[in-house]
Design a protein around this motif. Sequence first.
Motif, PDB file in Angstrom:
ATOM      1  N   THR A   6      41.582  68.311 -14.982  1.00 26.45           N
ATOM      2  CA  THR A   6      41.520  67.127 -15.854  1.00 26.45           C
ATOM      3  C   THR A   6      42.382  67.350 -17.081  1.00 26.45           C
ATOM      4  O   THR A   6      43.142  66.491 -17.506  1.00 26.45           O
ATOM      5  CB  THR A   6      40.066  66.904 -16.332  1.00 26.45           C
ATOM      6  OG1 THR A   6      39.221  66.846 -15.204  1.00 26.45           O
ATOM      7  CG2 THR A   6      39.949  65.627 -17.136  1.00 26.45           C
ATOM      8  N   PHE A   7      42.248  68.549 -17.629  1.00 23.30           N
ATOM      9  CA  PHE A   7      42.959  68.877 -18.860  1.00 23.30           C
ATOM     10  C   PHE A   7      44.463  68.912 -18.630  1.00 23.30           C
ATOM     11  O   PHE A   7      45.239  68.370 -19.412  1.00 23.30           O
ATOM     12  CB  PHE A   7      42.478  70.233 -19.386  1.00 23.30           C
ATOM     13  CG  PHE A   7      42.631  70.355 -20.864  1.00 23.30           C
ATOM     14  CD1 PHE A   7      43.891  70.417 -21.438  1.00 23.30           C
ATOM     15  CD2 PHE A   7      41.526  70.391 -21.681  1.00 23.30           C
ATOM     16  CE1 PHE A   7      44.036  70.528 -22.805  1.00 23.30           C
ATOM     17  CE2 PHE A   7      41.672  70.497 -23.052  1.00 23.30           C
ATOM     18  CZ  PHE A   7      42.922  70.562 -23.607  1.00 23.30           C
ATOM     19  N   LYS A  10      45.948  65.518 -18.334  1.00 21.56           N
ATOM     20  CA  LYS A  10      46.087  64.901 -19.656  1.00 21.56           C
ATOM     21  C   LYS A  10      47.342  65.412 -20.361  1.00 21.56           C
ATOM     22  O   LYS A  10      48.065  64.636 -20.985  1.00 21.56           O
ATOM     23  CB  LYS A  10      44.836  65.205 -20.470  1.00 21.56           C
ATOM     24  CG  LYS A  10      44.916  64.752 -21.899  1.00 21.56           C
ATOM     25  CD  LYS A  10      44.168  65.689 -22.801  1.00 21.56           C
ATOM     26  CE  LYS A  10      45.013  66.126 -23.930  1.00 21.56           C
ATOM     27  NZ  LYS A  10      44.707  67.349 -24.542  1.00 21.56           N
ATOM     28  N   TYR A  13      50.290  63.627 -19.101  1.00 23.48           N
ATOM     29  CA  TYR A  13      50.402  62.283 -19.683  1.00 23.48           C
ATOM     30  C   TYR A  13      51.113  62.365 -21.024  1.00 23.48           C
ATOM     31  O   TYR A  13      52.015  61.587 -21.318  1.00 23.48           O
ATOM     32  CB  TYR A  13      49.019  61.671 -19.915  1.00 23.48           C
ATOM     33  CG  TYR A  13      48.311  61.169 -18.680  1.00 23.48           C
ATOM     34  CD1 TYR A  13      49.014  60.538 -17.666  1.00 23.48           C
ATOM     35  CD2 TYR A  13      46.927  61.306 -18.549  1.00 23.48           C
ATOM     36  CE1 TYR A  13      48.366  60.066 -16.544  1.00 23.48           C
ATOM     37  CE2 TYR A  13      46.261  60.839 -17.436  1.00 23.48           C
ATOM     38  CZ  TYR A  13      46.977  60.228 -16.434  1.00 23.48           C
ATOM     39  OH  TYR A  13      46.327  59.761 -15.325  1.00 23.48           O
ATOM     40  N   HIS A  14      50.693  63.331 -21.859  1.00 26.02           N
ATOM     41  CA  HIS A  14      51.296  63.469 -23.180  1.00 26.02           C
ATOM     42  C   HIS A  14      52.802  63.660 -23.070  1.00 26.02           C
ATOM     43  O   HIS A  14      53.576  62.992 -23.739  1.00 26.02           O
ATOM     44  CB  HIS A  14      50.733  64.700 -23.913  1.00 26.02           C
ATOM     45  CG  HIS A  14      49.338  64.523 -24.415  1.00 26.02           C
ATOM     46  ND1 HIS A  14      48.909  63.360 -24.996  1.00 26.02           N
ATOM     47  CD2 HIS A  14      48.288  65.358 -24.435  1.00 26.02           C
ATOM     48  CE1 HIS A  14      47.639  63.495 -25.344  1.00 26.02           C
ATOM     49  NE2 HIS A  14      47.236  64.706 -25.002  1.00 26.02           N
ATOM     50  N   ARG A  17      54.777  60.640 -21.428  1.00 24.29           N
ATOM     51  CA  ARG A  17      54.814  59.369 -22.159  1.00 24.29           C
ATOM     52  C   ARG A  17      55.676  59.428 -23.393  1.00 24.29           C
ATOM     53  O   ARG A  17      56.034  58.416 -23.962  1.00 24.29           O
ATOM     54  CB  ARG A  17      53.406  58.969 -22.550  1.00 24.29           C
ATOM     55  CG  ARG A  17      52.781  58.337 -21.369  1.00 24.29           C
ATOM     56  CD  ARG A  17      51.457  57.763 -21.610  1.00 24.29           C
ATOM     57  NE  ARG A  17      50.917  57.501 -20.296  1.00 24.29           N
ATOM     58  CZ  ARG A  17      49.665  57.336 -20.050  1.00 24.29           C
ATOM     59  NH1 ARG A  17      48.799  57.382 -21.025  1.00 24.29           N
ATOM     60  NH2 ARG A  17      49.263  57.101 -18.832  1.00 24.29           N
ATOM     61  N   LYS A 197      49.434  69.743 -32.874  1.00 23.80           N
ATOM     62  CA  LYS A 197      49.186  68.302 -32.915  1.00 23.80           C
ATOM     63  C   LYS A 197      47.702  68.008 -32.713  1.00 23.80           C
ATOM     64  O   LYS A 197      47.126  67.156 -33.380  1.00 23.80           O
ATOM     65  CB  LYS A 197      50.020  67.629 -31.827  1.00 23.80           C
ATOM     66  CG  LYS A 197      50.109  66.130 -31.975  1.00 23.80           C
ATOM     67  CD  LYS A 197      51.056  65.583 -30.944  1.00 23.80           C
ATOM     68  CE  LYS A 197      51.000  64.071 -30.903  1.00 23.80           C
ATOM     69  NZ  LYS A 197      51.740  63.547 -29.757  1.00 23.80           N
ATOM     70  N   GLU A 198      47.092  68.740 -31.800  1.00 23.89           N
ATOM     71  CA  GLU A 198      45.664  68.517 -31.556  1.00 23.89           C
ATOM     72  C   GLU A 198      44.837  68.915 -32.772  1.00 23.89           C
ATOM     73  O   GLU A 198      43.798  68.333 -33.051  1.00 23.89           O
ATOM     74  CB  GLU A 198      45.191  69.314 -30.333  1.00 23.89           C
ATOM     75  CG  GLU A 198      45.880  68.900 -29.056  1.00 23.89           C
ATOM     76  CD  GLU A 198      44.937  68.354 -28.006  1.00 23.89           C
ATOM     77  OE1 GLU A 198      43.727  68.222 -28.284  1.00 23.89           O
ATOM     78  OE2 GLU A 198      45.408  68.047 -26.904  1.00 23.89           O
ATOM     79  N   LYS A 199      45.336  69.933 -33.494  1.00 22.09           N
ATOM     80  CA  LYS A 199      44.620  70.317 -34.705  1.00 22.09           C
ATOM     81  C   LYS A 199      44.756  69.210 -35.738  1.00 22.09           C
ATOM     82  O   LYS A 199      43.800  68.854 -36.397  1.00 22.09           O
ATOM     83  CB  LYS A 199      45.250  71.597 -35.284  1.00 22.09           C
ATOM     84  CG  LYS A 199      44.833  72.863 -34.595  1.00 22.09           C
ATOM     85  CD  LYS A 199      44.971  74.024 -35.584  1.00 22.09           C
ATOM     86  CE  LYS A 199      45.764  75.154 -35.002  1.00 22.09           C
ATOM     87  NZ  LYS A 199      46.093  76.176 -36.008  1.00 22.09           N
ATOM     88  N   GLU A 200      45.974  68.692 -35.863  1.00 25.76           N
ATOM     89  CA  GLU A 200      46.235  67.667 -36.871  1.00 25.76           C
ATOM     90  C   GLU A 200      45.434  66.402 -36.623  1.00 25.76           C
ATOM     91  O   GLU A 200      44.895  65.815 -37.544  1.00 25.76           O
ATOM     92  CB  GLU A 200      47.725  67.315 -36.876  1.00 25.76           C
ATOM     93  CG  GLU A 200      48.485  67.979 -37.974  1.00 25.76           C
ATOM     94  CD  GLU A 200      49.924  67.508 -38.027  1.00 25.76           C
ATOM     95  OE1 GLU A 200      50.718  68.166 -38.683  1.00 25.76           O
ATOM     96  OE2 GLU A 200      50.282  66.485 -37.392  1.00 25.76           O
ATOM     97  N   THR A 201      45.379  65.975 -35.375  1.00 17.95           N
ATOM     98  CA  THR A 201      44.703  64.714 -35.091  1.00 17.95           C
ATOM     99  C   THR A 201      43.195  64.896 -34.980  1.00 17.95           C
ATOM    100  O   THR A 201      42.473  63.930 -34.829  1.00 17.95           O
ATOM    101  CB  THR A 201      45.220  64.085 -33.782  1.00 17.95           C
ATOM    102  OG1 THR A 201      45.090  65.065 -32.751  1.00 17.95           O
ATOM    103  CG2 THR A 201      46.665  63.682 -33.886  1.00 17.95           C
ATOM    104  N   GLY A 202      42.714  66.109 -35.049  1.00 15.43           N
ATOM    105  CA  GLY A 202      41.270  66.333 -35.030  1.00 15.43           C
ATOM    106  C   GLY A 202      40.689  66.446 -33.635  1.00 15.43           C
ATOM    107  O   GLY A 202      39.500  66.697 -33.467  1.00 15.43           O
ATOM    108  N   THR A 203      41.534  66.256 -32.611  1.00 11.73           N
ATOM    109  CA  THR A 203      41.001  66.345 -31.251  1.00 11.73           C
ATOM    110  C   THR A 203      40.647  67.792 -30.895  1.00 11.73           C
ATOM    111  O   THR A 203      39.783  68.020 -30.058  1.00 11.73           O
ATOM    112  CB  THR A 203      42.016  65.805 -30.229  1.00 11.73           C
ATOM    113  OG1 THR A 203      43.296  66.311 -30.564  1.00 11.73           O
ATOM    114  CG2 THR A 203      42.057  64.304 -30.269  1.00 11.73           C
ATOM    115  N   LEU A 207      37.406  69.286 -28.842  1.00 13.49           N
ATOM    116  CA  LEU A 207      37.530  70.156 -27.672  1.00 13.49           C
ATOM    117  C   LEU A 207      36.740  71.442 -27.865  1.00 13.49           C
ATOM    118  O   LEU A 207      36.116  71.952 -26.937  1.00 13.49           O
ATOM    119  CB  LEU A 207      38.999  70.499 -27.417  1.00 13.49           C
ATOM    120  CG  LEU A 207      39.886  69.322 -27.048  1.00 13.49           C
ATOM    121  CD1 LEU A 207      41.322  69.784 -26.883  1.00 13.49           C
ATOM    122  CD2 LEU A 207      39.399  68.663 -25.775  1.00 13.49           C
TER     123      LEU A 207
END
Lengths: 368, 255
Positions: A6-7, A10, A13-14, A17, A197-203, A207
Motif C-alpha cells: 500500500t505504502f 502511494k 502516485y507521488h 503525479r 516533505k512528509e515531515k513538513e506536511t505533518g503526514t 505515519l
Amino acid sequence: MTQFTTFIKKEFYHVLRDRKTLLILFGMPVVQILIFGFALTNEVKNSKIVIADEAKDEVSTAIIRKIEASRYFEIEKAVANRQQIETVFKEGKVKVALLFPANFSKDLLHQNKAQVQILADATDPNHATALTNYLSSILQDYQSELNENQAIPYRIVPETRMLYNPQLKGAHNFVPGVMALVLMLVCVMMTAISIVKEKETGTMEVLLVSPFKPVLVILSKAIPYLILSLVNVGSILLLSVFVLDLPINGSLPLLLAESTLFIITCLTLGIFISIKTASQQTAMLISLMGMLLPTMLFSGFMFPIENMPIPLQVISNIIPAKWYYLIVKDIMIKGLGFEAIWKETLILVGITLFLFAISLKSFKIRLA
Amino acid sequence: MENHKNGRGEEVSIRADKLTKQYGDFIAANAISFEVYKGEIFGFLGANGAGKTTAMRMLCGLSTPSSGSATIAGFDVYKETEEIKKNIGYMSQKFSLYEDLTILENIRFYGGIYGLSRGELREKSAALIARLGLQGEANKLVASLPLGWKQKLAFSVAVLHQPRIVFLDEPTGGVDPVTRRQFWDLIYQAADQGVTIFVTTHYMDEAEYCNRISIMVDGSIAALDTPHRLKQQFGVASMDEVFYQLAREAKRADG
C-alpha cells in the motif's frame, strides 16, 4: 506485507503525479548524455593537417588532392618527415598528420598493399578520434575508386598513432561519470526531499503514530527511487550503446549489480540527510552542495585525482561516486570482471553499511 | 478492560499518573495526572509552550516519558506502544492528508497502513464518502477541496480503523466558527459511538463543546473540570476569562 505494498503504491502516485519532477528525473540523464556526447565532440570542419609526403608519387599526390578538396581538412603545410610533424604538433595548432612512406606507391602496385601513417594529437581524445576517422574514410574512398576496375584489389592500410595519450583516456569516460552524477542526484536528492516533505506536511507524524513500523516507512520511500534509478541506468546505457557507439565491454549483469549497490549507497545517504534536516529547501541544498559538488570534483570524472594535492586525494576516498566511477569504467570500457573490482565493491559496501548504521541510530534518537 | 474502571464505574480510556518529560534542565511536562473516560470529549488547553504537545506525544507513544506512568486503552506507554498504536487514531493540526492523492486514495492508504483488508476498505471508504456527501468528488485530488472539507475528511480517516481513542492536535486551525461547528458534529457522532476524544485547541468556543477540559500552565495541569464548573470556580462568564486568568500567571515565554 500488504501494508508495505500500500505504502509503495502511494509513493509511486507521488512520483508519477509530479510531472515536473518526473521530467527532470527521466530527462536529465538523456540531456546530460547528449550534451557530454555531442556538444563536447565538436564537428570537425577545416581542421588543420600537416602532410609529410616522403613518397611524392602519383598516388600520394592524388590522395593529398582529395584531402585538400574535402571540407574537413585544410592543409597547413607540407613537411619532410616525422620529426618535423612532432615539432608542428608541439606548436599546438595542428592536431593531425598524414605520413606517406618513401616507397608508398611501389608497395601498392607490387604488393597490392601499402601503409600510411596517421598521427594525431590525442590530448583531446574526442577530437583526435573524430579526425582520424574522417581521414581514414577519405583513404577508404580513394581505395574503392582505385579498385573499381581492378581484379586484385589494392589496399591502403592506415596505421593510426595517438600521440601523447595512447589509451585515449577521457574519451568516453564521461558515460560512467554521468551515471554516477545522475544516480547521485536522483537518489540522494529525491529520497531526501520526499521524506522531508512528509515531515513538513505533518503526514510523517501520522505515519509514526500508526502501527506501521518507522523503519518500513523509510524503506518504502526508498524502493520507488531504486526502481526509477535502475530505469535511468538502463536509459543511459541504451543511449551510450546505440547513440554514442560506446559498447559495454564487460558483463552487463555485473554492471547492473554494481549500479544497484551504488544506488543503495545513495539512497542511504538521502535517508541520512532527510533525518538530519527539517525543510525541503535545506535537504535540497545539502544534497546539491554537499553531494553533487564533491561528486563532480572528487570522482575523477572531470578532474584527474592523481594530479590533486595529497590531502584532496585522501578526501576523494570517502566519496562513494569515486569508487563507482572506477567500477563502471573497468566494466564498461576496459571490459574487466569482478576480480578487478572486488576491492572497490567492498569499499562501497563498507560506506553503505556505515551510512545505514548512523542513519538508523539518528532515526532512533529522533523518535525518543 | 473491565479492570480499568474508576469509582463511579466509568471505563477509563486514558490514565496518566505523574507523567513527566524532561529535556535536560527543562521540564516540558511536570507530573501531570488525569483520567479520561470512554466516550468522553476531553479538551486539553494551554498557551503555546505550556506542554500540550509534549504530553500528547507521550500519550501517543511518539516519545518516552522521563518518569511517571500512563495507560492508553489499558496499555502501558513504556512497554506496549505497538498495542497503543493499533488502538488510537491521530489527526494533527496540519490535517495530514496527501494533497496529490485523491480522496479515495487517501482513505485507502491510511486504511491500508492500519491493516484493513481489501473488502473492509472498499466497504468503509464507500460508507465514509457517502456520509460526508463526497460521492461526486471521490476521485478528485485532496488539494482541490476547501480546508473545512479536508479537515472533516482527515478526521473521518483518523477514525476509519475504529480506534478506541482519537487524539486531535488543534484540528480546526484556520477555519471559521460555522465550519468548526460542523466539524464538531462529527466529533460528537464519534463520541456517541463510544470513541474517546482527546483534543487540544486554542479556540475557547471549542473548549465549551468539551465534556471536561484541563488547562496546562508551565508544564503542569492548572485546572481540570467541566467548562460549567470551571466558570463557576473562577467566577467568570466565559471560558476565555478562565483561560486568561490562568495563562497570565504563566512564567514561560510564549513560544
